[in-house]
Write a protein that holds these residues in place. Sequence first.
Motif, PDB file in Angstrom:
ATOM      1  N   TRP A 262      25.410   4.255  33.230  1.00 20.24           N
ATOM      2  CA  TRP A 262      25.456   4.503  34.951  1.00 20.24           C
ATOM      3  C   TRP A 262      24.472   3.580  35.306  1.00 20.24           C
ATOM      4  CZ3 TRP A 262      28.940   7.073  37.146  1.00 20.24           C
ATOM      5  CH2 TRP A 262      29.795   8.750  36.402  1.00 20.24           C
ATOM      6  N   PHE A 263      24.889   3.348  36.046  1.00 24.32           N
ATOM      7  CA  PHE A 263      24.020   2.413  36.715  1.00 24.32           C
ATOM      8  C   PHE A 263      23.768   2.383  38.218  1.00 24.32           C
ATOM      9  CE2 PHE A 263      23.182  -0.241  32.364  1.00 24.32           C
ATOM     10  CZ  PHE A 263      24.212   0.107  32.472  1.00 24.32           C
ATOM     11  N   ARG A 264      23.171   2.325  39.330  1.00 23.97           N
ATOM     12  CA  ARG A 264      23.459   1.961  40.393  1.00 23.97           C
ATOM     13  C   ARG A 264      22.673   0.432  41.062  1.00 23.97           C
ATOM     14  NH1 ARG A 264      18.574   6.530  41.221  1.00 23.97           N
ATOM     15  NH2 ARG A 264      16.586   4.946  40.560  1.00 23.97           N
ATOM     16  N   GLN A 265      23.210   0.482  42.405  1.00 27.85           N
ATOM     17  CA  GLN A 265      22.712  -0.667  42.983  1.00 27.85           C
ATOM     18  C   GLN A 265      22.507  -0.511  43.968  1.00 27.85           C
ATOM     19  OE1 GLN A 265      25.403  -3.971  42.457  1.00 27.85           O
ATOM     20  NE2 GLN A 265      23.653  -5.276  42.666  1.00 27.85           N
ATOM     21  N   ALA A 266      21.148  -0.816  44.897  1.00 28.20           N
ATOM     22  CA  ALA A 266      20.736  -0.097  46.328  1.00 28.20           C
ATOM     23  C   ALA A 266      21.174  -1.560  47.071  1.00 28.20           C
ATOM     24  CB  ALA A 266      19.722  -0.143  46.345  1.00 28.20           C
ATOM     25  N   PRO A 267      21.784  -1.370  48.380  1.00 23.38           N
ATOM     26  CA  PRO A 267      21.803  -2.981  49.472  1.00 23.38           C
ATOM     27  C   PRO A 267      20.522  -3.556  49.255  1.00 23.38           C
ATOM     28  CG  PRO A 267      22.486  -1.246  50.314  1.00 23.38           C
ATOM     29  CD  PRO A 267      21.646  -0.237  48.886  1.00 23.38           C
ATOM     30  N   GLY A 268      21.182  -4.846  48.838  1.00 27.95           N
ATOM     31  CA  GLY A 268      19.264  -6.099  48.602  1.00 27.95           C
ATOM     32  C   GLY A 268      19.149  -6.277  47.019  1.00 27.95           C
ATOM     33  N   LYS A 269      19.924  -5.441  46.541  1.00 24.70           N
ATOM     34  CA  LYS A 269      19.020  -5.434  45.095  1.00 24.70           C
ATOM     35  C   LYS A 269      19.617  -5.192  43.911  1.00 24.70           C
ATOM     36  CE  LYS A 269      15.186  -1.773  46.718  1.00 24.70           C
ATOM     37  NZ  LYS A 269      14.874  -0.230  46.140  1.00 24.70           N
ATOM     38  N   GLU A 270      19.557  -5.404  42.595  1.00 26.57           N
ATOM     39  CA  GLU A 270      20.304  -6.000  41.251  1.00 26.57           C
ATOM     40  C   GLU A 270      20.602  -4.228  40.871  1.00 26.57           C
ATOM     41  OE1 GLU A 270      18.193  -9.837  39.805  1.00 26.57           O
ATOM     42  OE2 GLU A 270      17.798  -8.023  38.330  1.00 26.57           O
ATOM     43  N   ARG A 271      21.814  -4.413  40.029  1.00 23.61           N
ATOM     44  CA  ARG A 271      22.602  -3.012  39.424  1.00 23.61           C
ATOM     45  C   ARG A 271      21.071  -3.459  37.992  1.00 23.61           C
ATOM     46  NH1 ARG A 271      28.503  -3.035  38.056  1.00 23.61           N
ATOM     47  NH2 ARG A 271      27.814  -4.122  40.562  1.00 23.61           N
ATOM     48  N   GLU A 272      20.288  -1.560  38.712  1.00 21.36           N
ATOM     49  CA  GLU A 272      19.852  -1.479  37.607  1.00 21.36           C
ATOM     50  C   GLU A 272      19.908   0.094  36.732  1.00 21.36           C
ATOM     51  OE1 GLU A 272      16.087   0.322  39.234  1.00 21.36           O
ATOM     52  OE2 GLU A 272      17.520   2.052  40.221  1.00 21.36           O
ATOM     53  N   GLY A 273      19.620  -0.133  35.146  1.00 18.67           N
ATOM     54  CA  GLY A 273      20.332   1.100  34.442  1.00 18.67           C
ATOM     55  C   GLY A 273      19.832   1.999  34.837  1.00 18.67           C
ATOM     56  N   VAL A 274      20.473   3.727  34.734  1.00 19.42           N
ATOM     57  CA  VAL A 274      20.261   5.100  34.577  1.00 19.42           C
ATOM     58  C   VAL A 274      20.065   5.707  34.113  1.00 19.42           C
ATOM     59  CG1 VAL A 274      20.296   6.513  36.436  1.00 19.42           C
ATOM     60  CG2 VAL A 274      20.679   4.941  37.540  1.00 19.42           C
ATOM     61  N   ALA A 275      20.898   5.786  33.455  1.00 18.29           N
ATOM     62  CA  ALA A 275      21.065   6.232  31.976  1.00 18.29           C
ATOM     63  C   ALA A 275      22.134   6.125  30.849  1.00 18.29           C
ATOM     64  CB  ALA A 275      21.435   7.738  32.059  1.00 18.29           C
ATOM     65  N   ALA A 276      21.760   6.632  29.913  1.00 23.46           N
ATOM     66  CA  ALA A 276      23.470   6.192  28.842  1.00 23.46           C
ATOM     67  C   ALA A 276      23.651   6.878  27.479  1.00 23.46           C
ATOM     68  CB  ALA A 276      22.977   4.837  28.224  1.00 23.46           C
ATOM     69  N   ILE A 277      24.613   6.911  26.699  1.00 25.17           N
ATOM     70  CA  ILE A 277      24.396   7.832  25.785  1.00 25.17           C
ATOM     71  C   ILE A 277      25.575   7.127  24.990  1.00 25.17           C
ATOM     72  CG2 ILE A 277      26.600   9.355  27.210  1.00 25.17           C
ATOM     73  CD1 ILE A 277      26.043  11.305  25.413  1.00 25.17           C
ATOM     74  N   ASN A 278      25.330   7.313  23.427  1.00 21.61           N
ATOM     75  CA  ASN A 278      26.164   6.354  22.972  1.00 21.61           C
ATOM     76  C   ASN A 278      26.655   7.886  21.585  1.00 21.61           C
ATOM     77  OD1 ASN A 278      24.496   8.506  20.668  1.00 21.61           O
ATOM     78  ND2 ASN A 278      23.597   6.406  19.995  1.00 21.61           N
ATOM     79  N   ALA A 279      27.562   6.710  20.502  1.00 21.67           N
ATOM     80  CA  ALA A 279      28.856   7.626  20.253  1.00 21.67           C
ATOM     81  C   ALA A 279      28.410   8.493  19.777  1.00 21.67           C
ATOM     82  CB  ALA A 279      29.682   6.787  19.959  1.00 21.67           C
TER      83      ALA A 279
END
Length: 124
Positions: free
Chosen positions: A36-53
Amino acid sequence: HVQLVESGGGSVQAGGSLKLSCAASGYTFSGLCMGWFRQAPGKEREGVAAINAGGSTIYADSVKGRFTISRDNAENTLYLQMSSLKPEDTAMYYCAATSVILATPSVYRGNYPYWGQGTQVTVS
C-alpha cells in the motif's frame, strides 16, 4: 498481467477508522508481494505497508501501531485496516503488486510494476 482495484476510501474524522480493500486478478494472488502506498497533493508517493507471499509485513514509521496490512489469498484481496486516523493521513491510497519473490517485504515503490487506480482517504 496483474489488475488491481482499490475500494473503501472515504471521509472520516480524526481518530476514526477505515478499511481499504484491493481486489487482484490476472495472476496467482498467493504468489504476489503486495504493498500500500499513498500520495498527498504536492508530495511524492510514499510506501505505507507491504506484505510478501509468506505473510511477513513491514510498515512505515508514520503508521506503525495504527495500520494493519493483511491478505486473504482465498479471496484474492489485500486489506489495509487504518485506525486512529490523523489529518496527515489524508491522501490517495494505491495498491501495488509484484510477482518477484521478495524474501523481505518492501515499501520501495520501484519494486512494484503493477498499480491500482487509487482510492481517496480524507481525514478532517
